[in-house]
Design an enzyme around this catalytic site. Structure first.
Site, PDB file in Angstrom:
ATOM      1  N   LYS A  82       0.844  -1.189   0.000  1.00 12.99           N
ATOM      2  CA  LYS A  82       0.000   0.000   0.000  1.00 12.99           C
ATOM      3  C   LYS A  82       0.884   1.247   0.000  1.00 12.99           C
ATOM      4  O   LYS A  82       1.901   1.286   0.714  1.00 12.99           O
ATOM      5  CB  LYS A  82      -0.893  -0.012   1.243  1.00 12.99           C
ATOM      6  CG  LYS A  82      -1.963   1.067   1.271  1.00 12.99           C
ATOM      7  CD  LYS A  82      -2.851   0.918   2.504  1.00 12.99           C
ATOM      8  CE  LYS A  82      -3.946   1.961   2.568  1.00 12.99           C
ATOM      9  NZ  LYS A  82      -4.797   1.838   3.759  1.00 12.99           N
ATOM     10  N   SER A  98      -9.773   1.845   2.722  1.00 12.88           N
ATOM     11  CA  SER A  98      -8.901   2.588   1.838  1.00 12.88           C
ATOM     12  C   SER A  98      -7.879   1.737   1.091  1.00 12.88           C
ATOM     13  O   SER A  98      -7.370   2.162   0.059  1.00 12.88           O
ATOM     14  CB  SER A  98      -8.160   3.651   2.632  1.00 12.88           C
ATOM     15  OG  SER A  98      -7.286   3.053   3.576  1.00 12.88           O
ATOM     16  N   SER A 101      -9.983  -0.442   6.889  1.00  9.62           N
ATOM     17  CA  SER A 101      -9.349  -0.278   5.577  1.00  9.62           C
ATOM     18  C   SER A 101      -8.656  -1.517   5.025  1.00  9.62           C
ATOM     19  O   SER A 101      -8.240  -1.515   3.864  1.00  9.62           O
ATOM     20  CB  SER A 101      -8.347   0.869   5.613  1.00  9.62           C
ATOM     21  OG  SER A 101      -9.014   2.105   5.588  1.00  9.62           O
TER      22      SER A 101
END
Lengths: 89, 486
Positions: B79, B154, B178
Site C-alpha cells: 500500500k 482505503s 481499511s
C-alpha cells in the site's frame, strides 16, 4: 448550531474558497449531527493500556539519516538547510 | 493453472522443489499485470526492476542451496502509505506526489530480509481516508470481481491487486476497516492485527492510536505466513508489543470443536443487508456443524462507535497531518506571500476534499470550548466499547459479524455523500476502537459476483485463534483461492 468554517480553517492552516464554504459547513454539520448523539458518559478515563505498557527506547544517540538524504525531499534547500520565506521582519 | 494464480504457500513449496524459479513467478505476475492493470488500476507505481532483482537474488540463493524463508520469492504489493526506501510513496495525495522516502518502514525491512519480491505500490484513498478507493489523487481502482464496482477502501489497490492475480499477497493498513472492508468487497482474506502487534514505524500516520498494518491474501494460510513476519516488537514504535508470538501456520489445525462463538445482535440490525445476514448465519451454522457452539451476545454501545471513531480518528489526523507544510518534503505551492500564506496555499492545494474535511473536523473537536463535549466524551466511550467487548469474551472465544453492511457499491454511487460512505465502516470500526484483532474471510458470493465477507473478532493477541477458525471455515467452504476472471 453553527460552525465558523473560516475560523476552523484558519486554525488548520487551510483555505476554503468562498463559494465552497456553505457546502463545507453543510457537510461538517451533518457529521457533527452524527457525533452529537453520543450518550453522557461519566467516569475517569483509563489512559494506559495495562496489557501493553508503552516503553520508550533508552535516550542514547543512534545513527540517524544523513543530512543530504533528508534534504533530497525538500522543496527548496540551500547550503544544507531548508529554505523558507522570511519569517522575521 | 498459471503461477500467478497459486497461493504463496504453494509457490514456496514449488520453489524448494525447483519446479519453478522466483524469476518465473515474478514474470508470471507481471504478465498478468500487463494484461489486466488497465482495467483494475490497482497500482500507483510498479517496481519491475526491483522485483526482478529481488527474484534473481532468491534464485541465486536457491542455486547455492542456501536456506530460504517461506516467503522468499513471493511477489507482494505494498500500500502506498508504507515507506519504501528510494521508491515513491505518495499516500495517493498531491501533497506527497514526489516523496521518495530515505528509509524503509520496519515491515519492509523485515520482508526484504525474507526475500519477498516487491511488485509495486498500490492505490488507496488519499492518506487512507475513505472506503472506496475513489478518493485517490491519481486514479480510481476497480473491483476485479466486477469492474463496475469499487474495491472498497482505503486499501482498495492492494485488495484489487491480490484479487486480480496482480500480486500473490499484499500489505494494507487499517484504521477503521481499511483492510477488512476491501477484503470483504474483493473476496479475500484480510487481517487487522491487534493494536500494538505490528510496528507502525514508516507507516504514514493517520490515526496513530488506531492504525495497524496487516496482510491481504487469497488464503488464510498465506495471511498467516505474512502476518508471522509482520508482527513483533520494534523499538522505533513505542506502542509495539514485546509479547512472544506463536507459529501461526502451525496453529492451523482445522479443529473448532468446543469453540464458543458469540453473535453480537447489534451487528445484524436493520442497516445490514439481508443477503449479508443470511450468508453470515449460514457460515456460522457450518461452523456449528463442525463442533462449535453459538450464543447471542450484546455490544450496546455499537451505535455510538461510528461517532467516537470519527472524532478520535479526525482529531489524530488533524494533528498528524500538520506536518505537511511545504517545507520538509512533498508539495509546495508555487506562489505565495510569506510563511503563513505558503502553509495555507500548500495545504489547500495539496490536500483533497475528504482530507480537508477530516482535518477540519479534527481541528474543530479539539478546539477550545468543544474539547470536552466531543473528544473527551469519545475517549471515554472508547473505554466503554472496549469493556463491552471484554465482557463478551468472558464466555465466548470469538465473535462473528458481517465485515460490511452490504456488498461493494458502484463507482460514483456514494462519492458525494460522506455519511453514506462512512456507513460502510459500521461493522469494522468497533474493532479499531477497542484495539482488537479482526479477520475478514469470504463466506458467499451474490448473483452479481460480488463477494460477502464475514468478520471474526477475538480478544487482544488472539490472531492465532482467528486464523485457525478462518482456515477451518476455508476448508469447509472448499478453498478461498480464486483469482478474478477479467
Amino acid at each position: 448550531m453553527k460552525i465558523d468554517i473560516r475560523h476552523v480553517a484558519k486554525l488548520a492552516r487551510l483555505r476554503i474558497e468562498e463559494d465552497r464554504i456553505e457546502k463545507f459547513e453543510e457537510e461538517m454539520l451533518s457529521i457533527i449531527d452524527m457525533v452529537e448523539n453520543l450518550p453522557p458518559i461519566s467516569g475517569a478515563g483509563k489512559d494506559l493500556d495495562p496489557s501493553n505498557p508503552m516503553e520508550l527506547r533508552k535516550d542514547i544517540p543512534t545513527p540517524s539519516l544523513k543530512r543530504e538524504e533528508v534534504l533530497k525531499n525538500a522543496p527548496v534547500s540551500q547550503s544544507g538547510c531548508l529554505v523558507v520565506p522570511k519569517t522575521v521582519d | 493453472m498459471e503461477l500467478y494464480e497459486k497461493s504463496a504457500y504453494e509457490l514456496s513449496g514449488m520453489l524448494r522443489e525447483k519446479k519453478c524459479s522466483a524469476k518465473e513467478i515474478a514474470q508470471s505476475v507481471f504478465d498478468r499485470i500487463d494484461a489486466v492493470e488497465d482495467k483494475t488500476q490497482a497500482y500507483i507505481t510498479l517496481t519491475r526492476e526491483i522485483a526482478m532483482e529481488q527474484a534473481g537474488a532468491v534464485d541465486e540463493k536457491l542455486a547455492k542451496g542456501e536456506q530460504l524463508h517461506p516467503l522468499a520469492g513471493i511477489p507482494m504489493a505494498v500500500k502506498d502509505n508504507i515507506c519504501t526506501k528510494d521508491v515513491l510513496t505518495t499516500c495517493a495525495s498531491k501533497m506527497l506526489y514526489n516523496f521518495v522516502p530515505p528509509y524503509d518502514a520496519t515491515v519492509m525491512e523485515k520482508l526484504n530480509a525474507c526475500g519477498t519480491v516487491m511488485l509495486g505500490k498500490t492505490n488507496l484513498d488519499e492518506f487512507a481516508m475513505g472506503s472506496s478507493c475513489e478518493r485517490s489523487y491519481f486514479k480510481k481502482t476497480h473491483n476485479p470481481r466486477n469492474l463496475d464496482y469499487v474495491p472498497g477502501g482505503s486499501s482498495g489497490g492492494s485488495a484489487a491487486a491480490v484479487a486480480a492475480g496482480e500480486a500473490v499477497i499484499a500489505l494494507g493498513s487499517d484504521t477503521g476497516g481499511s483492510i477488512r472492508q476491501p477484503a470483504s468487497y474483493c473476496g479475500l482474506v484480510g487481517l487487522k492485527p491487534t493494536y500494538g502487534s505490528v510496528s507502525r514505524y514508516g507507516l504514514v500516520a493517520f490515526g496513530s492510536s488506531l492504525d495497524q498494518i496487516g496482510p491481504f491474501a487469497r488464503t488464510v494460510k498465506d495471511a498467516a505466513m505474512l502476518y508471522q513476519v509482520l508482527c513483533g516488537r520494534d523499538p522505533r514504535d513505542a506502542t509495539s508489543s514485546k509479547r512472544e508470538r506463536p507459529d501461526f501456520v502451525a496453529a492451523l489445525d482445522g479443529n473448532v470443536k468446543g469453540l464458543r462463538i458469540g453473535i453480537p445482535v447489534e451487528y445484524f440490525g436493520p442497516g445490514v443487508d439481508d443477503v449479508v445476514k443470511k450468508a453470515v448465519f449460514a457460515a456460522v451454522d457450518q461452523l456449528k456443524a463442525a463442533g462449535a457452539t453459538v450464543k447471542e451476545v450484546s455490544l450496546p454501545s455499537t451505535d455510538y462507535a461510528l461517532s467516537a471513531y470519527y472524532i478520535i480518528s479526525s482529531a489524530e489526523a488533524s494533528s498528524n497531518l500538520a506536518r505537511f507544510d511545504g517545507v520538509k518534503y512533498g508539495y509546495r505551492a508555487p506562489k505565495f506571500d510569506g510563511l503563513i500564506d505558503m502553509y495555507e496555499r500548500t495545504r489547500s492545494e495539496g490536500f483533497g476534499d475528504e482530507v480537508k474535511r477530516r482535518i477540519m473536523l479534527g481541528t474543530f473537536v479539539l478546539s477550545s470550548g468543544y474539547y470536552d463535549a466531543y473528544y473527551k466524551r469519545a475517549k471515554l466511550l472508547q473505554h466503554q466499547i472496549a469493556d463491552e467487548f471484554a465482557h463478551c469474551f468472558e464466555d465466548c472465544d470469538l465473535l462473528i459479524t458481517p465485515t460490511a453492511p452490504g456488498t461493494a457499491f458502484k463507482l460514483g454511487e456514494n462519492v458525494d455523500d460522506p455519511l453514506k460512505m462512512y456507513a460502510a465502516d459500521i461493522c469494522t470500526i468497533g474493532v479499531n476502537i477497542a484495539g482488537l484483532p479482526g479477520l475478514s474471510i469470504p463466506c458467499a458470493y451474490t448473483e452479481n459476483n460480488l463477494p460477502i465477507g464475514m468478520q471474526l473478532i477475538g480478544p487482544k493477541f488472539s490472531e492465532d485463534l482467528l486464523l485457525k477458525v478462518g482456515d477451518c471455515f476455508e476448508t469447509i467452504y472448499g478453498g478461498f483461492n480464486t483469482v478474478a476472471k477479467i
